[in-house]
Design a protein around this motif. Structure first.
Motif, mmCIF file in Angstrom:
data_model
loop_
_atom_site.group_PDB
_atom_site.id
_atom_site.type_symbol
_atom_site.label_atom_id
_atom_site.label_comp_id
_atom_site.label_asym_id
_atom_site.label_seq_id
_atom_site.Cartn_x
_atom_site.Cartn_y
_atom_site.Cartn_z
ATOM 1 N N LEU A 204 46.476 33.726 35.328
ATOM 2 C CA LEU A 204 47.231 32.793 36.160
ATOM 3 C C LEU A 204 46.420 32.383 37.569
ATOM 4 C CD1 LEU A 204 50.535 34.821 35.882
ATOM 5 C CD2 LEU A 204 49.912 32.494 34.790
ATOM 6 N N ARG A 205 46.007 32.972 38.226
ATOM 7 C CA ARG A 205 45.275 32.665 39.330
ATOM 8 C C ARG A 205 44.180 31.329 38.825
ATOM 9 N NH1 ARG A 205 45.094 37.986 40.906
ATOM 10 N NH2 ARG A 205 43.021 38.140 40.095
ATOM 11 N N TRP A 206 43.421 31.635 37.809
ATOM 12 C CA TRP A 206 42.487 30.737 37.307
ATOM 13 C C TRP A 206 43.150 29.214 36.835
ATOM 14 C CZ3 TRP A 206 41.958 28.348 32.435
ATOM 15 C CH2 TRP A 206 40.882 27.563 32.048
ATOM 16 N N ILE A 207 44.410 29.600 36.376
ATOM 17 C CA ILE A 207 44.976 28.300 35.931
ATOM 18 C C ILE A 207 45.571 27.487 37.301
ATOM 19 C CG2 ILE A 207 47.122 27.615 34.925
ATOM 20 C CD1 ILE A 207 47.010 29.893 32.994
ATOM 21 N N SER A 208 45.962 28.353 38.161
ATOM 22 C CA SER A 208 46.367 27.837 39.543
ATOM 23 C C SER A 208 45.243 26.841 40.247
ATOM 24 C CB SER A 208 47.051 28.659 40.325
ATOM 25 O OG SER A 208 47.527 28.103 41.651
ATOM 26 N N ASP A 209 44.161 27.498 40.093
ATOM 27 C CA ASP A 209 43.005 26.915 40.974
ATOM 28 C C ASP A 209 42.702 25.712 39.962
ATOM 29 O OD1 ASP A 209 42.965 28.855 42.668
ATOM 30 O OD2 ASP A 209 41.427 29.881 41.844
ATOM 31 N N LEU A 210 42.675 25.692 38.696
ATOM 32 C CA LEU A 210 42.470 24.552 37.874
ATOM 33 C C LEU A 210 43.356 23.536 38.007
ATOM 34 C CD1 LEU A 210 40.733 23.520 35.518
ATOM 35 C CD2 LEU A 210 42.189 24.609 33.854
ATOM 36 N N LEU A 211 44.584 23.799 38.003
ATOM 37 C CA LEU A 211 45.584 22.497 38.358
ATOM 38 C C LEU A 211 45.270 22.001 39.734
ATOM 39 C CD1 LEU A 211 48.768 24.119 36.819
ATOM 40 C CD2 LEU A 211 47.203 22.599 35.945
ATOM 41 N N ASP A 212 45.084 22.736 40.548
ATOM 42 C CA ASP A 212 44.917 22.252 41.899
ATOM 43 C C ASP A 212 43.683 21.219 41.854
ATOM 44 O OD1 ASP A 212 46.934 23.602 43.073
ATOM 45 O OD2 ASP A 212 45.795 25.247 43.723
ATOM 46 N N THR A 213 42.582 21.630 41.343
ATOM 47 C CA THR A 213 41.161 20.897 41.184
ATOM 48 C C THR A 213 41.486 19.815 40.485
ATOM 49 O OG1 THR A 213 39.931 22.969 41.439
ATOM 50 C CG2 THR A 213 38.988 20.883 40.779
ATOM 51 N N ALA A 214 42.215 19.884 39.255
ATOM 52 C CA ALA A 214 42.370 18.513 38.391
ATOM 53 C C ALA A 214 43.551 17.604 39.128
ATOM 54 C CB ALA A 214 43.287 19.252 37.078
ATOM 55 N N ALA A 215 44.245 18.096 39.876
ATOM 56 C CA ALA A 215 45.351 17.083 40.430
ATOM 57 C C ALA A 215 44.561 15.908 41.206
ATOM 58 C CB ALA A 215 46.115 17.864 41.684
ATOM 59 N N GLY A 216 43.400 16.262 41.747
ATOM 60 C CA GLY A 216 42.562 15.238 42.341
ATOM 61 C C GLY A 216 41.485 14.640 41.726
ATOM 62 N N ALA A 217 41.121 15.283 40.634
ATOM 63 C CA ALA A 217 39.947 14.984 39.582
ATOM 64 C C ALA A 217 40.096 14.480 38.189
ATOM 65 C CB ALA A 217 38.966 15.805 39.655
ATOM 66 N N GLY B 87 46.591 12.198 33.194
ATOM 67 C CA GLY B 87 45.797 13.135 32.941
ATOM 68 C C GLY B 87 46.194 14.784 33.339
ATOM 69 N N LEU B 88 46.602 14.765 34.371
ATOM 70 C CA LEU B 88 47.121 16.333 35.021
ATOM 71 C C LEU B 88 48.006 16.893 33.908
ATOM 72 C CD1 LEU B 88 46.992 18.348 37.225
ATOM 73 C CD2 LEU B 88 48.760 17.243 38.308
ATOM 74 N N VAL B 89 49.205 16.129 33.566
ATOM 75 C CA VAL B 89 49.837 16.494 32.574
ATOM 76 C C VAL B 89 49.347 16.933 31.334
ATOM 77 C CG1 VAL B 89 51.904 15.891 31.050
ATOM 78 C CG2 VAL B 89 51.969 15.173 33.455
ATOM 79 N N VAL B 90 48.351 16.327 30.741
ATOM 80 C CA VAL B 90 47.599 16.727 29.358
ATOM 81 C C VAL B 90 47.152 17.952 29.858
ATOM 82 C CG1 VAL B 90 45.690 16.198 28.143
ATOM 83 C CG2 VAL B 90 47.243 14.187 28.543
ATOM 84 N N ILE B 91 46.195 18.147 30.833
ATOM 85 C CA ILE B 91 45.767 19.418 31.189
ATOM 86 C C ILE B 91 46.604 20.517 31.358
ATOM 87 C CG2 ILE B 91 44.280 20.653 32.865
ATOM 88 C CD1 ILE B 91 42.817 18.082 33.622
ATOM 89 N N ALA B 92 47.901 20.293 31.777
ATOM 90 C CA ALA B 92 48.779 21.367 31.903
ATOM 91 C C ALA B 92 49.206 21.735 30.717
ATOM 92 C CB ALA B 92 49.950 20.946 32.862
ATOM 93 N N LEU B 93 49.399 20.803 29.668
ATOM 94 C CA LEU B 93 49.935 21.184 28.414
ATOM 95 C C LEU B 93 48.870 21.952 27.698
ATOM 96 C CD1 LEU B 93 51.562 17.881 27.322
ATOM 97 C CD2 LEU B 93 52.631 19.955 27.894
ATOM 98 N N ALA B 94 47.524 21.555 27.690
ATOM 99 C CA ALA B 94 46.468 22.607 27.206
ATOM 100 C C ALA B 94 46.420 23.764 27.779
ATOM 101 C CB ALA B 94 45.286 21.574 27.407
ATOM 102 N N VAL B 95 46.534 23.975 29.025
ATOM 103 C CA VAL B 95 46.763 25.214 29.478
ATOM 104 C C VAL B 95 47.906 26.202 29.156
ATOM 105 C CG1 VAL B 95 46.907 26.875 31.770
ATOM 106 C CG2 VAL B 95 45.208 24.945 31.801
ATOM 107 N N VAL B 96 49.150 25.521 28.942
ATOM 108 C CA VAL B 96 50.255 26.336 28.465
ATOM 109 C C VAL B 96 50.127 26.603 27.149
ATOM 110 C CG1 VAL B 96 52.927 25.716 27.641
ATOM 111 C CG2 VAL B 96 51.866 24.919 29.993
#
Length: 226
Positions: free
Chosen positions: A59-72, A79-88
Motif C-alpha cells: 500500500l505504501r508503494w502504491i501511494s508513492d506510485l500514485l503521487d509520482t504518476a500524478a505529475g508524470a 493517464g493517472l486514472v489508467v494507472i490507478a485502475l491497473a494498481v487496483v
C-alpha cells in the motif's frame, strides 16, 4: 569567613579519597545483551504478521506510485486514472491469491457452530449444496457429516470447540489406515472456511467418498490387552 582557597583545599582530600569510577560495560557486550533481551517472545506478541507487513508495504508503494504518476502520467488526469485502475487490478489479484488477511490471521476454527445436528442432516445439506454447485458449502457440510458420524459411532468423543485438524488427528488413532485422507479432508475444510480458497466438484467428491468409506470402516480397537 573561609576564602575560596580554603574551599578548594578542603575539597581536595575528598577528591583524592573518592571511590574509583564504576566499571562500564563495553559497547559490543551491551549491544549483545540488549539484542538477546529484545528477542524474547513477550516483546513481539503484538507484532503484525508477515502478510500484514507485506500488504502495508504494498500500500505504501502504491501511494508513492500514485503521487509520482500524478505529475508524470501522460494525458494528465486520464493517464493517472489508467494507472490507478491497473494498481487496483493488481491488488485484487493479490487478494484473491492470498485470501483475506483477517481469515489467515485467525487460523483454524471450530467445526460446529450452529447447534447439534445428526450426520444424516449434514449429509443432506451437503448434497443440496452440491446439487446447486455451491462447492465450498458442500465441502464444509460433508466434513461435518464425517466427524458427526464418527461421534455417533463413539469413535470420537463429542467435544465442543473441536477443529477439523483435531478431529482428523483423533480419528486417525482408531482408523490409522485413513490418516492421510483425514488430514487432507481437514485441510480442505480449513482452506475453504478460513483460508479464502474455493472448492470444486472434485474436492467434494473426494470428501464424500471418504465419508462413505469411513462409515463402513472397521476401527482399530485400542485399550489394555489380556
Amino acid at each position: 569567613m573561609m576564602s575560596t582557597g580554603g574551599l578548594i583545599s578542603h575539597a581536595a582530600p575528598l577528591l583524592t579519597g573518592a571511590e574509583t569510577p564504576p566499571v562500564t560495560t563495553p559497547r559490543e557486550a551491551a549491544l549483545e545483551a540488549a539484542t538477546r533481551e529484545l528477542s524474547k517472545p513477550q516483546y513481539h506478541e503484538n507484532d503484525p504478521s508477515l502478510l500484514d507487513r507485506a500488504l502495508a508495504k504494498a500500500l505504501r508503494w502504491i501511494s508513492d506510485l500514485l503521487d509520482t504518476a500524478a505529475g508524470a502520467a501522460p494525458g494528465g488526469g486520464v493517464g493517472l486514472v489508467v494507472i490507478a485502475l491497473a494498481v487496483v487490478l493488481a491488488v485484487a489479484a493479490l487478494w484473491w491469491r492470498l485470501g483475506s488477511p483477517r481469515r489467515a490471521a485467525g487460523g483454524p476454527g471450530t467445526l460446529f457452530h450452529d447447534g447439534i445436528r445428526s450426520a444424516a442432516d449434514h449429509r443432506t445439506a451437503a448434497e443440496a449444496h452440491a446439487a446447486a454447485a455451491r462447492w465450498n458449502e458442500a465441502v464444509q457440510e460433508r466434513m461435518r457429516a464425517l466427524v458427526r458420524s464418527l461421534e455417533e459411532r463413539t469413535l470420537l468423543d463429542p467435544r465442543p470447540g473441536r477443529t477439523a485438524d483435531e478431529a482428523a488427528a483423533e480419528a486417525a488413532v482408531s482408523l490409522p489406515g485413513h490418516a492421510g485422507e483425514l488430514r487432507a479432508a481437514a485441510r480442505a475444510f480449513d482452506d475453504v472456511t478460513y483460508g479464502g480458497r474455493t472448492a470444486d466438484a472434485d474436492a467434494y467428491a473426494r470428501l464424500r467418498a471418504l465419508d462413505l468409506t469411513l462409515d463402513r470402516a472397521k476401527p482399530l480397537l485400542t485399550g489394555p490387552t489380556a
